[in-house]
Scaffold this motif. Structure first.
Motif, short mmCIF file in Angstrom:
data_model
loop_
_atom_site.label_atom_id
_atom_site.label_comp_id
_atom_site.label_asym_id
_atom_site.label_seq_id
_atom_site.Cartn_x
_atom_site.Cartn_y
_atom_site.Cartn_z
N ILE A 12 0.84 -1.20 0.00
CA ILE A 12 0.00 0.00 0.00
C ILE A 12 0.88 1.25 0.00
CG2 ILE A 12 -0.17 0.20 2.54
CD1 ILE A 12 -3.27 0.56 2.07
N TYR A 13 0.36 2.33 -0.53
CA TYR A 13 1.04 3.62 -0.36
C TYR A 13 0.00 4.70 -0.06
CZ TYR A 13 0.11 4.10 -5.48
OH TYR A 13 -0.46 4.13 -6.73
N ASP A 14 0.41 5.63 0.81
CA ASP A 14 -0.47 6.70 1.29
C ASP A 14 -0.18 8.04 0.63
OD1 ASP A 14 -1.67 5.16 3.70
OD2 ASP A 14 0.48 4.95 3.97
N GLU A 15 0.93 8.09 -0.12
CA GLU A 15 1.31 9.33 -0.82
C GLU A 15 2.01 8.92 -2.11
OE1 GLU A 15 4.52 11.50 1.07
OE2 GLU A 15 5.03 9.73 2.27
N TYR A 16 2.04 9.83 -3.07
CA TYR A 16 2.74 9.56 -4.32
C TYR A 16 4.25 9.73 -4.14
CZ TYR A 16 -1.91 9.92 -6.43
OH TYR A 16 -3.22 9.73 -6.77
N ASP A 18 8.51 7.76 -5.02
CA ASP A 18 9.33 6.64 -5.50
C ASP A 18 9.00 5.37 -4.72
OD1 ASP A 18 10.60 6.83 -3.01
OD2 ASP A 18 12.35 7.86 -3.81
N VAL A 19 9.79 4.31 -4.92
CA VAL A 19 9.45 3.02 -4.30
C VAL A 19 9.42 3.09 -2.78
CG1 VAL A 19 10.26 1.56 -6.18
CG2 VAL A 19 11.87 2.28 -4.43
N ASN A 20 10.05 4.10 -2.20
CA ASN A 20 10.09 4.18 -0.74
C ASN A 20 8.73 4.50 -0.11
OD1 ASN A 20 12.93 3.67 -0.42
ND2 ASN A 20 13.28 5.69 -1.32
N VAL A 21 7.74 4.92 -0.92
CA VAL A 21 6.40 5.16 -0.34
C VAL A 21 5.65 3.84 -0.14
CG1 VAL A 21 6.25 7.47 -1.33
CG2 VAL A 21 5.22 5.55 -2.57
N LEU A 22 6.12 2.75 -0.75
CA LEU A 22 5.46 1.46 -0.62
C LEU A 22 5.73 0.85 0.75
CD1 LEU A 22 6.46 -0.01 -4.08
CD2 LEU A 22 4.09 0.29 -3.33
N ARG A 23 4.68 0.26 1.33
CA ARG A 23 4.86 -0.45 2.60
C ARG A 23 3.95 -1.67 2.64
NH1 ARG A 23 0.55 0.89 5.98
NH2 ARG A 23 -0.66 2.69 5.27
N LEU A 24 4.39 -2.71 3.33
CA LEU A 24 3.58 -3.92 3.49
C LEU A 24 2.75 -3.78 4.75
CD1 LEU A 24 2.85 -6.74 2.54
CD2 LEU A 24 4.85 -7.62 3.77
N ASP A 25 1.42 -3.81 4.58
CA ASP A 25 0.48 -3.63 5.69
C ASP A 25 -0.25 -4.95 5.92
OD1 ASP A 25 -1.69 -2.93 7.36
OD2 ASP A 25 -1.82 -0.92 6.52
N GLU A 26 -0.23 -5.44 7.13
CA GLU A 26 -0.87 -6.73 7.44
C GLU A 26 -2.29 -6.57 7.96
OE1 GLU A 26 1.56 -9.42 9.63
OE2 GLU A 26 3.30 -9.12 8.33
N GLY A 27 -2.80 -5.33 7.98
CA GLY A 27 -4.13 -5.09 8.54
C GLY A 27 -5.09 -4.40 7.60
N VAL A 28 -4.95 -4.63 6.29
CA VAL A 28 -5.86 -4.01 5.31
C VAL A 28 -7.16 -4.81 5.27
CG1 VAL A 28 -6.15 -3.41 2.87
CG2 VAL A 28 -3.91 -3.16 3.96
N SER A 29 -8.29 -4.11 5.22
CA SER A 29 -9.58 -4.81 5.16
C SER A 29 -9.75 -5.54 3.83
CB SER A 29 -10.72 -3.80 5.33
OG SER A 29 -10.70 -3.24 6.63
N VAL A 30 -10.21 -6.77 3.90
CA VAL A 30 -10.54 -7.52 2.68
C VAL A 30 -11.70 -6.80 1.99
CG1 VAL A 30 -11.45 -9.70 1.77
CG2 VAL A 30 -9.70 -9.71 3.57
N PRO A 31 -11.58 -6.50 0.67
CA PRO A 31 -12.63 -5.70 0.02
C PRO A 31 -13.97 -6.42 -0.04
CG PRO A 31 -10.97 -6.44 -1.58
CD PRO A 31 -10.46 -6.79 -0.23
#
Length: 316
Positions: A12-16, A18-31
């Motif tokens: 997930i990324y919260d801002e636009y 480079d690749v450093n905005v990407l993070r692995l989140d283990e608590g995202v709601s299943v759509p």
């Protein structure tokens, strides 16, 4: 089917940026799924240039709201179906490009996650001879290649020049032109190290762009498919009355750019060619990248040196 959790792992990324905005989140709601959608348990996904262009903010004007789970290409298993779904059922192994209009409000929750919600019409049954990681790299690129050939009114007996023949889209253009559309002659460009690959895909003439001046080719073609945005090159190489089609700008007249409209029916139509082995997916040999290395996969794709598709597998 195992029980569907309420939370999942997703990139997930919260801002636009480079690749450093990407993070692995283990608590995202299943759509949640809508009536014409299915929930897919993602087994493999693939990256496309549109994914990093979107992350960089190039599509900000038409993007869906942040935060974003990126990813268009998916291969996985249907685990839940909406009330109006007609042809897919739980347990089906499917693949597709999950964004019908890739540049117009693409899904906020894409395929780089354990689960993704997809409209039934964007999916097809996975070819029975291909595993999930091979299938994941196919949809956006093969649909783009096919739509460009259709828009250029390519047909049996015509000649074609493919600019960028070793890339995700270009490699499919060569194969479709030869085995589906019946091209009379296929030329394609690449760097020196990939010339043999072009021939193995079906090119009659492999052109080394590091040694040849592409704006002064001696031969003219009925159609030029510019898969990399080489501007004036295509119009210089097309016969009078021919067509130049591209997927990224700039492209000089008489060339035209188009944006893919994803459609699972195209995949269904092409499945027999995949299942017979007449056309074959091309995934970059550096992959697949594991789910934990998505940022590395993006960095590699952004070098512009990938051969075929960059695939993420397994997920998670």
């Amino acid at each position: 089917m195992s029980e569907i959790p309420s939370k999942m792992k997703a990139w997930i990324y919260d801002e636009y940026g480079d690749v450093n905005v990407l993070r692995l989140d283990e608590g995202v709601s299943v759509p949640e799924i809508k009536e014409h959608q299915v929930l897919v348990k993602v087994v493999a996904a693939a990256l496309n240039p549109v994914d990093f262009k979107r992350r960089l903010g190039w599509l900000k004007a038409t993007d869906s709201p942040l935060p974003t789970v990126p990813g268009c290409d998916v291969a996985g298993i249907v685990v839940k179906v909406g009330s109006q779904v007609k042809n897919l059922k739980e347990g089906d192994e499917v693949y597709g490009d999950i964004n019908e209009k890739g540049l117009d409000k693409p899904k906020q929750f894409g395929s780089l996650a354990e689960y993704t919600a997809v409209e039934e019409k964007l999916l097809a049954i996975k070819p029975n001879n291909l595993d999930f990681q091979l299938a994941a790299g196919i949809p956006l690129a093969i649909e783009t290649a096919n739509e460009g050939l259709e828009r250029a009114e390519f047909s049996a007996g015509k000649s074609i020049l493919v600019l960028g023949g070793a890339g995700g889209v270009g490699s499919w253009v060569i194969q479709l032109a030869k085995h589906v559309y019946g091209a009379s002659r296929i030329a394609a460009t690449s760097s020196t190290s990939k010339l043999e690959l072009l021939k193995s895909l079906g090119a009659d003439l492999a052109i080394d762009y590091t040694k040849e001046n592409l704006k002064e080719l001696p031969e003219k073609f009925d159609v030029v498919y510019d898969a990399i945005g080489l501007g004036e090159t295509g119009p210089n190489a097309v016969k009078e009355g021919g067509a130049v089609v591209g997927i990224s700008g700039p492209l000089s007249p008489p060339g035209f750019i188009f944006i893919l409209t994803a459609d699972g029916a195209v995949l269904t139509k092409l499945n027999p060619f995949l299942e017979s082995g007449k056309i074959k997916p091309l995934n970059d040999p550096k992959g697949p990248f594991p789910f934990s290395k998505v940022a590395d996969a993006f960095s590699y794709l952004e070098t512009g040196r990938a051969t075929g598709k960059v695939v993420i597998y397994p997920i998670p």
